[in-house]
Design an enzyme around this catalytic site. Structure first.
Site, PDB file in Angstrom:
ATOM      1  N   TYR A  53      78.369  26.770  43.381  1.00 27.02           N
ATOM      2  CA  TYR A  53      78.993  25.897  42.310  1.00 27.02           C
ATOM      3  C   TYR A  53      77.990  25.432  41.386  1.00 27.02           C
ATOM      4  CZ  TYR A  53      83.620  26.650  43.983  1.00 27.02           C
ATOM      5  OH  TYR A  53      84.926  27.364  44.222  1.00 27.02           O
ATOM      6  N   ARG A  56      77.814  27.658  38.660  1.00 30.45           N
ATOM      7  CA  ARG A  56      78.791  27.651  37.593  1.00 30.45           C
ATOM      8  C   ARG A  56      78.555  26.174  36.816  1.00 30.45           C
ATOM      9  NH1 ARG A  56      79.381  31.444  40.336  1.00 30.45           N
ATOM     10  NH2 ARG A  56      78.510  31.896  38.042  1.00 30.45           N
ATOM     11  N   GLN A  86      94.355  25.798  35.085  1.00 33.87           N
ATOM     12  CA  GLN A  86      93.854  26.034  36.249  1.00 33.87           C
ATOM     13  C   GLN A  86      92.161  26.184  36.346  1.00 33.87           C
ATOM     14  OE1 GLN A  86      96.047  29.742  37.702  1.00 33.87           O
ATOM     15  NE2 GLN A  86      96.492  29.594  35.225  1.00 33.87           N
ATOM     16  N   VAL A  88      88.171  24.990  36.114  1.00 30.97           N
ATOM     17  CA  VAL A  88      87.516  23.898  36.553  1.00 30.97           C
ATOM     18  C   VAL A  88      86.453  23.435  35.761  1.00 30.97           C
ATOM     19  CG1 VAL A  88      88.012  24.380  39.061  1.00 30.97           C
ATOM     20  CG2 VAL A  88      85.884  25.535  37.953  1.00 30.97           C
ATOM     21  N   ASP A  89      86.270  24.135  34.424  1.00 28.95           N
ATOM     22  CA  ASP A  89      85.303  23.620  33.427  1.00 28.95           C
ATOM     23  C   ASP A  89      86.149  22.462  32.615  1.00 28.95           C
ATOM     24  OD1 ASP A  89      87.014  24.371  31.209  1.00 28.95           O
ATOM     25  OD2 ASP A  89      86.252  26.564  31.530  1.00 28.95           O
ATOM     26  N   HIS A 104      93.159  23.122  39.799  1.00 26.51           N
ATOM     27  CA  HIS A 104      92.274  23.695  40.973  1.00 26.51           C
ATOM     28  C   HIS A 104      91.101  22.788  40.830  1.00 26.51           C
ATOM     29  CE1 HIS A 104      94.373  27.717  40.509  1.00 26.51           C
ATOM     30  NE2 HIS A 104      95.042  26.727  41.231  1.00 26.51           N
ATOM     31  N   THR A 173      95.971  33.344  31.504  1.00 22.84           N
ATOM     32  CA  THR A 173      95.938  33.457  33.078  1.00 22.84           C
ATOM     33  C   THR A 173      96.734  34.647  33.274  1.00 22.84           C
ATOM     34  OG1 THR A 173      96.948  32.496  34.770  1.00 22.84           O
ATOM     35  CG2 THR A 173      97.939  31.867  32.983  1.00 22.84           C
ATOM     36  N   SER A 174      96.044  35.469  34.340  1.00 23.04           N
ATOM     37  CA  SER A 174      96.753  36.748  34.839  1.00 23.04           C
ATOM     38  C   SER A 174      98.288  36.484  35.603  1.00 23.04           C
ATOM     39  CB  SER A 174      95.701  37.503  35.778  1.00 23.04           C
ATOM     40  OG  SER A 174      95.717  36.779  36.864  1.00 23.04           O
TER      41      SER A 174
END
Ligand code: APR
Length: 237
Positions: A53, A56, A86, A88-89, A104, A173-174
Site C-alpha cells: 500500500y 500504491r 470501487q 481507492v485512489d 473499497h 469496471t469489469s
C-alpha cells in the site's frame, strides 16, 4: 436536477497511469490477492501488506486525474452527480467531484487495526506508513481498505444511491467483484444505463447503452448522448 449516479472502477484511472487489476498487465498478474489483500495476509505478513500500500500511495502522488474524472465532475453543472467508486485512489476528488462514496476504502487514510472507527487522513505528501505507527489507543495502523472477505460497510448507502438514480453510468469496471457488481440490480428499469469500457464486462443487458471506448473518449461520448456539450456547460456556468 436529475440524479446521475456513476459506478466507477479501476479502468477510469488507467489513463492516469494506474494499473487495473484484471487486464493482462493488471496488478493481480504481479501480486496474489491472498498475499496482499486479505486480513489473513495482514496477520501473516503485515510488512509486505504495508509495503504494497505504500507503493500504491507513492504512485498516487505521481498521477493526475484524466478527462474521464474531469468530465464526470463537469456534469455536476447539469446533474446531481453521485459517484460510487470501487477505486481507492482520490482522482475523483482531485477532479472536483463533490459526492463520492468509496466502496473499497481510501489509500489516503489509515485506521486502527483494532478500533474500526479510529480513522486517520494521512498528511498530503505522506505515503509511507511503518510497522510501529500506532493509533491513539496503541494499536497498529492498517490501510483503510476493504480487503477480500471483509464487510463492505458502504454498500447499503450505495444501494440507496443506485435505487434513486435517474441515469446510471458504469465506467471502467469489469463487474467481477461483489457486492459492487450487484448494485446494478437496484437501478430502476426506467433509468437508462450507460456502460463505458473498451472491453467486454461480466454482466450484459440488451437494454444498456454500451460506449466501447476508454474513459476520456467515453465520457465525451456520454455527454453527447446526454445532449450536452462543453458550450452548453459553459452557458450554464
Ligand atoms: N477506460 C475505461 N475502462 C478501462 C480502460 C480505460 N482506459 N482500460 C481498461 N478498462 C476496463 C477494463 O476493460 C475492465 O473492464 O476497466 C476494467 C477494470 O476491471 P478490473 O481490473 O477488474 O477493476 P475493477 O472492476 O475496478 O475491480 C474491482 O476488484 O481487485 C479488486 O478491490 C479491487 O476495487 C477493485 C475490485
Amino acid at each position: 436536477m436529475q440524479k446521475l449516479v456513476v459506478l466507477s472502477g479501476a479502468g477510469i484511472s488507467a489513463e492516469s497511469g494506474i494499473r487495473t487489476f484484471r487486464d493482462s498487465d493488471g496488478l493481480w498478474e504481479e501480486y496474489r490477492i491472498e498475499d496482499v489483500c486479505t486480513f489473513d495476509a495482514w496477520q501473516r505478513n503485515p510488512a509486505l501488506v504495508t509495503d504494497f500500500y505504500n507503493q500504491r500511495r507513492k504512485q498516487l502522488l505521481e498521477v493526475k486525474p484524466n478527462y474521464g474524472h474531469i468530465g464526470l465532475a463537469e456534469l455536476e453543472k447539469c446533474f446531481d452527480v453521485q459517484i460510487i467508486t470501487q477505486n481507492v485512489d482520490n482522482l475523483h476528488e482531485r477532479a472536483g467531484s463533490k459526492n463520492i462514496l468509496h466502496l473499497h476504502g481510501e489509500l489516503t487514510k489509515v485506521r486502527s487495526e483494532k478500533y474500526d472507527n479510529l480513522i486517520y487522513e494521512l498528511p498530503p505528501e505522506k505515503y509511507e506508513v511503518k510497522i510501529g505507527d500506532l493509533c491513539e489507543k496503541g494499536f497498529q495502523l492498517r490501510p483503510h481498505i476493504v480487503w477480500f472477505g471483509e464487510a463492505v460497510p458502504m454498500i447499503e448507502k450505495a444501494a440507496e444511491w443506485a435505487y434513486d438514480a435517474d441515469i446510471f453510468v458504469i465506467i471502467g469496471t469489469s463487474l467481477n467483484v461483489y457486492p459492487a457488481a450487484s448494485l446494478i440490480r437496484y437501478v430502476k428499469r426506467s433509468a437508462p444505463v450507460y456502460i463505458i469500457d473498451p472491453n467486454e464486462v461480466a454482466l450484459n443487458n440488451p437494454d444498456w447503452h454500451y460506449i466501447r471506448k476508454g474513459a476520456s473518449e467515453g465520457v465525451k461520448e456520454l455527454k453527447q448522448c446526454l445532449m450536452l456539450n462543453d458550450k452548453f456547460l459553459m452557458i450554464n456556468d
